[in-house]
Design a protein around this motif. Structure first.
Motif, PDB file in Angstrom:
ATOM      1  N   VAL A  26      28.583   0.249  13.443  1.00  0.00           N
ATOM      2  CA  VAL A  26      28.235   0.881  12.166  1.00  0.00           C
ATOM      3  C   VAL A  26      27.757   2.309  12.380  1.00  0.00           C
ATOM      4  O   VAL A  26      28.230   3.251  11.728  1.00  0.00           O
ATOM      5  CB  VAL A  26      27.162   0.067  11.423  1.00  0.00           C
ATOM      6  CG1 VAL A  26      26.574   0.886  10.272  1.00  0.00           C
ATOM      7  CG2 VAL A  26      27.744  -1.220  10.885  1.00  0.00           C
ATOM      8  N   PHE A  27      26.820   2.488  13.307  1.00  0.00           N
ATOM      9  CA  PHE A  27      26.232   3.816  13.478  1.00  0.00           C
ATOM     10  C   PHE A  27      27.126   4.765  14.264  1.00  0.00           C
ATOM     11  O   PHE A  27      26.909   5.982  14.244  1.00  0.00           O
ATOM     12  CB  PHE A  27      24.849   3.696  14.118  1.00  0.00           C
ATOM     13  CG  PHE A  27      23.845   3.048  13.213  1.00  0.00           C
ATOM     14  CD1 PHE A  27      23.439   3.682  12.054  1.00  0.00           C
ATOM     15  CD2 PHE A  27      23.337   1.788  13.487  1.00  0.00           C
ATOM     16  CE1 PHE A  27      22.532   3.084  11.189  1.00  0.00           C
ATOM     17  CE2 PHE A  27      22.434   1.181  12.638  1.00  0.00           C
ATOM     18  CZ  PHE A  27      22.030   1.828  11.485  1.00  0.00           C
ATOM     19  N   LEU A  28      28.136   4.233  14.946  1.00  0.00           N
ATOM     20  CA  LEU A  28      29.103   5.098  15.618  1.00  0.00           C
ATOM     21  C   LEU A  28      30.275   5.463  14.713  1.00  0.00           C
ATOM     22  O   LEU A  28      30.813   6.571  14.801  1.00  0.00           O
ATOM     23  CB  LEU A  28      29.637   4.411  16.888  1.00  0.00           C
ATOM     24  CG  LEU A  28      28.658   4.288  18.056  1.00  0.00           C
ATOM     25  CD1 LEU A  28      29.287   3.493  19.187  1.00  0.00           C
ATOM     26  CD2 LEU A  28      28.227   5.665  18.559  1.00  0.00           C
ATOM     27  N   LEU A  29      30.662   4.549  13.834  1.00  0.00           N
ATOM     28  CA  LEU A  29      31.856   4.767  13.014  1.00  0.00           C
ATOM     29  C   LEU A  29      31.553   5.271  11.609  1.00  0.00           C
ATOM     30  O   LEU A  29      32.384   5.946  11.003  1.00  0.00           O
ATOM     31  CB  LEU A  29      32.663   3.467  12.906  1.00  0.00           C
ATOM     32  CG  LEU A  29      33.283   2.925  14.200  1.00  0.00           C
ATOM     33  CD1 LEU A  29      33.983   1.597  13.924  1.00  0.00           C
ATOM     34  CD2 LEU A  29      34.262   3.917  14.794  1.00  0.00           C
ATOM     35  N   TYR A  30      30.397   4.936  11.066  1.00  0.00           N
ATOM     36  CA  TYR A  30      30.101   5.267   9.669  1.00  0.00           C
ATOM     37  C   TYR A  30      28.994   6.317   9.582  1.00  0.00           C
ATOM     38  O   TYR A  30      27.881   6.075  10.045  1.00  0.00           O
ATOM     39  CB  TYR A  30      29.676   4.014   8.899  1.00  0.00           C
ATOM     40  CG  TYR A  30      30.777   3.003   8.734  1.00  0.00           C
ATOM     41  CD1 TYR A  30      31.532   2.953   7.569  1.00  0.00           C
ATOM     42  CD2 TYR A  30      31.067   2.097   9.754  1.00  0.00           C
ATOM     43  CE1 TYR A  30      32.552   2.025   7.419  1.00  0.00           C
ATOM     44  CE2 TYR A  30      32.090   1.168   9.615  1.00  0.00           C
ATOM     45  CZ  TYR A  30      32.823   1.142   8.451  1.00  0.00           C
ATOM     46  OH  TYR A  30      33.835   0.224   8.310  1.00  0.00           O
ATOM     47  N   PRO A  31      29.268   7.459   8.991  1.00  0.00           N
ATOM     48  CA  PRO A  31      28.236   8.502   8.868  1.00  0.00           C
ATOM     49  C   PRO A  31      27.198   8.145   7.816  1.00  0.00           C
ATOM     50  O   PRO A  31      27.401   7.235   7.005  1.00  0.00           O
ATOM     51  CB  PRO A  31      29.048   9.737   8.440  1.00  0.00           C
ATOM     52  CG  PRO A  31      30.231   9.171   7.722  1.00  0.00           C
ATOM     53  CD  PRO A  31      30.553   7.874   8.407  1.00  0.00           C
ATOM     54  N   VAL A  32      26.102   8.873   7.828  1.00  0.00           N
ATOM     55  CA  VAL A  32      25.014   8.595   6.905  1.00  0.00           C
ATOM     56  C   VAL A  32      25.418   8.896   5.463  1.00  0.00           C
ATOM     57  O   VAL A  32      24.915   8.309   4.518  1.00  0.00           O
ATOM     58  CB  VAL A  32      23.746   9.403   7.288  1.00  0.00           C
ATOM     59  CG1 VAL A  32      23.940  10.893   7.075  1.00  0.00           C
ATOM     60  CG2 VAL A  32      22.538   8.885   6.525  1.00  0.00           C
ATOM     61  N   LYS A  33      26.375   9.798   5.289  1.00  0.00           N
ATOM     62  CA  LYS A  33      26.907  10.109   3.954  1.00  0.00           C
ATOM     63  C   LYS A  33      28.360  10.533   4.089  1.00  0.00           C
ATOM     64  O   LYS A  33      28.836  10.810   5.193  1.00  0.00           O
ATOM     65  CB  LYS A  33      26.088  11.211   3.277  1.00  0.00           C
ATOM     66  CG  LYS A  33      26.072  12.535   4.031  1.00  0.00           C
ATOM     67  CD  LYS A  33      25.226  13.563   3.297  1.00  0.00           C
ATOM     68  CE  LYS A  33      25.203  14.898   4.055  1.00  0.00           C
ATOM     69  NZ  LYS A  33      24.411  15.914   3.355  1.00  0.00           N
ATOM     70  N   PHE A  34      29.056  10.598   2.947  1.00  0.00           N
ATOM     71  CA  PHE A  34      30.465  10.959   2.975  1.00  0.00           C
ATOM     72  C   PHE A  34      30.632  12.396   3.457  1.00  0.00           C
ATOM     73  O   PHE A  34      29.833  13.276   3.154  1.00  0.00           O
ATOM     74  CB  PHE A  34      31.081  10.843   1.575  1.00  0.00           C
ATOM     75  CG  PHE A  34      31.183   9.428   1.089  1.00  0.00           C
ATOM     76  CD1 PHE A  34      31.028   8.359   1.950  1.00  0.00           C
ATOM     77  CD2 PHE A  34      31.439   9.164  -0.243  1.00  0.00           C
ATOM     78  CE1 PHE A  34      31.130   7.059   1.505  1.00  0.00           C
ATOM     79  CE2 PHE A  34      31.542   7.865  -0.707  1.00  0.00           C
ATOM     80  CZ  PHE A  34      31.375   6.815   0.171  1.00  0.00           C
ATOM     81  N   HIS A  35      31.715  12.621   4.194  1.00  0.00           N
ATOM     82  CA  HIS A  35      32.031  13.970   4.660  1.00  0.00           C
ATOM     83  C   HIS A  35      33.465  14.301   4.277  1.00  0.00           C
ATOM     84  O   HIS A  35      34.370  13.505   4.494  1.00  0.00           O
ATOM     85  CB  HIS A  35      31.863  14.078   6.181  1.00  0.00           C
ATOM     86  CG  HIS A  35      30.439  13.981   6.636  1.00  0.00           C
ATOM     87  ND1 HIS A  35      29.597  15.059   6.663  1.00  0.00           N
ATOM     88  CD2 HIS A  35      29.706  12.925   7.060  1.00  0.00           C
ATOM     89  CE1 HIS A  35      28.398  14.674   7.096  1.00  0.00           C
ATOM     90  NE2 HIS A  35      28.448  13.379   7.334  1.00  0.00           N
ATOM     91  N   LYS A  36      33.662  15.489   3.734  1.00  0.00           N
ATOM     92  CA  LYS A  36      34.998  15.920   3.352  1.00  0.00           C
ATOM     93  C   LYS A  36      35.759  16.492   4.539  1.00  0.00           C
ATOM     94  O   LYS A  36      36.971  16.589   4.517  1.00  0.00           O
ATOM     95  CB  LYS A  36      34.914  16.947   2.229  1.00  0.00           C
ATOM     96  CG  LYS A  36      34.297  16.386   0.951  1.00  0.00           C
ATOM     97  CD  LYS A  36      34.107  17.459  -0.099  1.00  0.00           C
ATOM     98  CE  LYS A  36      33.407  16.895  -1.341  1.00  0.00           C
ATOM     99  NZ  LYS A  36      33.163  17.927  -2.354  1.00  0.00           N
ATOM    100  N   GLU A  95      19.846  -0.171   6.460  1.00  0.00           N
ATOM    101  CA  GLU A  95      20.600   1.079   6.519  1.00  0.00           C
ATOM    102  C   GLU A  95      22.055   0.829   6.901  1.00  0.00           C
ATOM    103  O   GLU A  95      22.974   1.442   6.350  1.00  0.00           O
ATOM    104  CB  GLU A  95      19.938   2.044   7.508  1.00  0.00           C
ATOM    105  CG  GLU A  95      20.743   3.304   7.825  1.00  0.00           C
ATOM    106  CD  GLU A  95      21.074   4.160   6.609  1.00  0.00           C
ATOM    107  OE1 GLU A  95      21.953   5.045   6.729  1.00  0.00           O
ATOM    108  OE2 GLU A  95      20.480   3.962   5.527  1.00  0.00           O
ATOM    109  N   ALA A  96      22.282  -0.080   7.834  1.00  0.00           N
ATOM    110  CA  ALA A  96      23.655  -0.416   8.227  1.00  0.00           C
ATOM    111  C   ALA A  96      24.413  -0.992   7.031  1.00  0.00           C
ATOM    112  O   ALA A  96      25.574  -0.637   6.789  1.00  0.00           O
ATOM    113  CB  ALA A  96      23.639  -1.411   9.381  1.00  0.00           C
TER     114      ALA A  96
END
Length: 711
Positions: A89-99, A154-155
């Protein structure tokens, strides 16, 4: 695919590109410019990052196969399972969306990853110490537990949104501040020490039944589906459906239903089903004459119902078996008639839509042999047959069934390319075998990536289940609901359906099922028994399961509708509304099988222990099974015609009323016998219902024939 391309896949394939494409499909909303599409996963062009995440994913799959053959202590295996999920989760998914793509993983995510993995592994590392001092938790135990739960929140927020975390947080607050609650739901409250230990250091909370099912069953079946898809079975099912049905009226739409049903048997995910099949079928449906909205909606309805199809039935089906202490085989048996009736009635709806719109079939190349297409992928059925044999004939566990089927799939993937070359008279070399190993590697990586969401969701859902066992809120809720429903079993079922649909808008099907069944299923069973209805627990749990699935196409948040709308270039809300309209037939079946257990192939239950799975007597007479299936099919066809306003030709109001009257006569004949004095037995009810249906058909057929002559 050519050899060089496959070898290139093995060396350079970017797993993050796969993740991005999957999430774009799942979260796709029609956009005028592609750069405004926000993706949920992290995209980093770094070989080290790609290899690291891929190796973690592959290692997780290897671990699951290892414990399937060499069983491990449940607490230990669940601890390791969750640690893999948190790391990814913390390696693949950022804390918020990124364009835009990120250049590296932020330090805070690396820190959360490390701390999360350590906390998740704590019950594994300290297993024997914790076993020697049960309930006597140290301050460090409480600290680790608290940190782990916060990281899990958070995950969960990153992979499934905030809804499930908010619900779990509310339950935790209720556990801690119980003494301050209104009198009707008040309790003495749990200390932080007790709460942390119960939720994290026992098998009552995070490491409870939901996560246990994720470890034991769900992962292997997700891996099986991933391997089958990578081998080429998905495309084979689509090709076969189009070859058989493409030339008929509305052929692409009918092929979409069949392909989604076949794919749904092994995918267990409505959104994945829509994305996999819809990419091919939706454009063809539009070319055949269906509007973008209807093309997307048909695929949504077909994809959502994929979770009803045995043998996998979505992850929640395994949890049903675990909760009820039933064999998974019995869950499959109970689900088989409703599932096939659902798909057959959707096929009928597509036919009615095609007739209304005057659609024609596709022109097919006569040089393409249907028989050749059928035999080209016949080997993909072998692992499915092995699975069914292990479950139904050998009567072994679902773990053994999935493990055996996966082993067969390994052999198929490794040898299918060399065997194809040998059949064509070409020379086989070692690179042909490397292709198979490459496919296995990436299928195992994809399975781990897909399991991340399920593992986190079941972990969070365990907090809710643990809270119910800690405080006894279930009994309190049963009293509250009993007051609201006023002993009306229909009202409580309706409220449960609405609750499932609302929660399902923000929760995955599995989590939705766990929450609603934990809270409401005991209440339904209690009220039913109190009002003289002997309802088996499996019927109630499948009721919740069905409505949880329907949430995937319910506006405004139905994720499957968003996926289909992105492909169809249509408004996701209108696609969801139309898809739900098609799926209204699916809302009838759960109410029917709750009151008519024969639809679940249940002959009777033990009145002394109605909730005991061992007290169920199953229907084994093939003729009776055929009668139940065929009359249920007529009932759903009648409902579909009434809903669509079309049968052989357009129906009038009185015809629609008669068609609706058929539905209870054939779906719940036992209730008709109970409340209609003129009907002496169930067979009479069946006969009246089928007779009315036949008369309406005959009248419609003659009317249609007369209209054609006059025109």
């Amino acid at each position: 695919m050519e050899l060089n391309g496959k070898i290139g896949d093995l060396k350079n394939k970017d797993i993050n590109t796969d993740i991005e494409e999957q999430n774009k499909a799942q979260n796709a909303i029609p956009q005028e410019k592609e750069e405004f599409v926000e993706v949920k996963t992290r995209e980093i062009n770094s070989n080290f990052y790609i290899y690291l995440t891929s190796i973690i994913c592959f290692s997780w799959s290897v671990f699951q196969l290892y414990i399937a053959y060499f069983p491990m202590n449940t607490t230990m295996s669940r601890s390791i399972h969750l640690s893999f999920a948190i790391a990814l989760v913390f390696l693949l998914y950022p804390v918020k969306f990124h364009k835009k793509a990120q250049t590296s993983v932020p330090i805070y995510d690396i820190l959360l990853c490390v701390v999360g993995v350590i906390a998740a592994l704590y019950p594994f590392v300290e297993f024997y110490s914790l076993a020697q001092r049960p309930g006597d938790y140290t301050k460090f135990d409480v600290l680790i537990s608290s940190a782990a739960v916060l990281i899990l929140f958070e995950a969960g927020r990153r992979v499934i949104g905030p809804a499930l975390g908010i619900i779990a947080a509310i339950f935790l607050c209720y556990d801690y501040f119980g003494q301050y609650m209104p009198d009707i739901i008040a309790h003495q409250g749990a200390s932080l020490n007790k709460l942390a230990g119960h939720m994290y250091l026992t098998t009552e909370g995070v490491f409870g039944v939901p996560l246990g099912v994720s470890v034991s069953f769900i992962y292997l079946f997700v891996l099986f589906g991933s391997l089958l898809e990578r081998a080429g079975a998905g495309q084979y099912f689509i090709n076969l459906a189009f070859a058989l049905l493409g030339r008929f009226r509305g052929g692409p739409a009918k092929a979409s239903v069949i392909a989604s049903g076949l794919t749904g048997m092994v995918s267990g995910s409505s959104t994945a089903n829509v994305v996999t099949v819809g990419t091919f079928t939706i454009p063809l449906m539009k070319k055949a004459g269906l509007t973008s909205t209807k093309a997307g909606a048909i695929e949504v309805a077909a994809g959502v119902n994929g979770q009803l199809m045995p043998p996998i039935m979505g992850a929640a089906a395994f949890i049903i078996a675990e909760f009820l202490g039933m064999s998974y085989t019995n869950v499959m048996i109970a689900a088989v008639i409703p599932a096939f009736v659902c798909y057959a009635s959707l096929f009928f709806i597509v036919h009615l839509e095609s007739c209304k719109l005057g659609l024609k079939g596709m022109k097919q190349d006569k040089s393409v042999s249907k028989l050749k297409i059928f035999f080209s992928g016949l080997h993909y059925l072998i692992p499915i047959l092995v699975m069914l044999y292990t479950l139904l004939i050998a009567k072994e566990s679902p773990i053994s069934a999935a493990f055996n089927a996966i082993n067969v799939l390994f052999l198929i993937i490794i040898f299918q390319e060399p065997i194809k070359k040998m059949a064509m008279g070409e020379k086989v070399n070692k690179n042909d075998f490397i292709i198979g190993f490459a496919d296995i590697f990436w299928a195992m990586v994809t399975a781990a990536r897909n399991m991340t969401t399920i593992a986190i969701a079941t972990g969070l859902a365990g907090i809710i289940v643990g809270s119910i066992s800690l405080t006894g809120i279930g009994q309190v809720l049963s009293e509250v609901v009993e007051i609201i429903a006023g002993n009306n079993i229909l009202l409580i079922l309706f409220l449960t359906a609405v609750m499932s649909l609302i929660l399902g808008m923000g929760l995955p099907t599995t989590a939705n099922y766990i929450v609603v069944s934990s809270l409401v299923a005991p209440v339904i069973l209690f009220l039913a028994y109190k009002n003289g209805f002997l309802i088996p627990a499996i019927a109630v749990h499948l009721f919740v399961f069905y409505f949880g699935i329907l949430a995937d196409d319910t506006p405004p948040v139905g994720i499957a509708a968003y996926a289909a709308a992105g492909i169809a270039k249509a408004n996701p809300v209108t696609v969801g509304v139309q898809g739900f309209f098609y799926d209204l037939r699916t809302t009838v079946l759960p109410f029917a099988f709750v009151f008519n257990n024969k639809l679940l192939l249940i002959e009777s239950i033990n009145p002394a222990a109605p909730n005991d799975a061992k007290g169920i007597v199953w229907i084994t007479n093939p003729l009776e099974m055929l009668l139940i299936f065929s009359t249920a099919l007529i009932g759903m066809f009648a409902f579909s015609s009434a809903l669509q306003g079309f049968f052989v030709t357009r129906v009038q109001i009185w015809e629609r009323v008669l068609l609706l009257a058929v539905v209870p006569l054939v779906l719940v004949p036992n209730m008709c016998v109970k409340y209609i004095a003129a009907i002496p037995n169930e067979y009479t009810s069946y006969a009246i219902g089928v007779g009315i249906y036949g008369l309406v058909f005959a009248y419609q057929w003659m009317k249609n024939k007369s209209e054609k002559k006059s025109s």
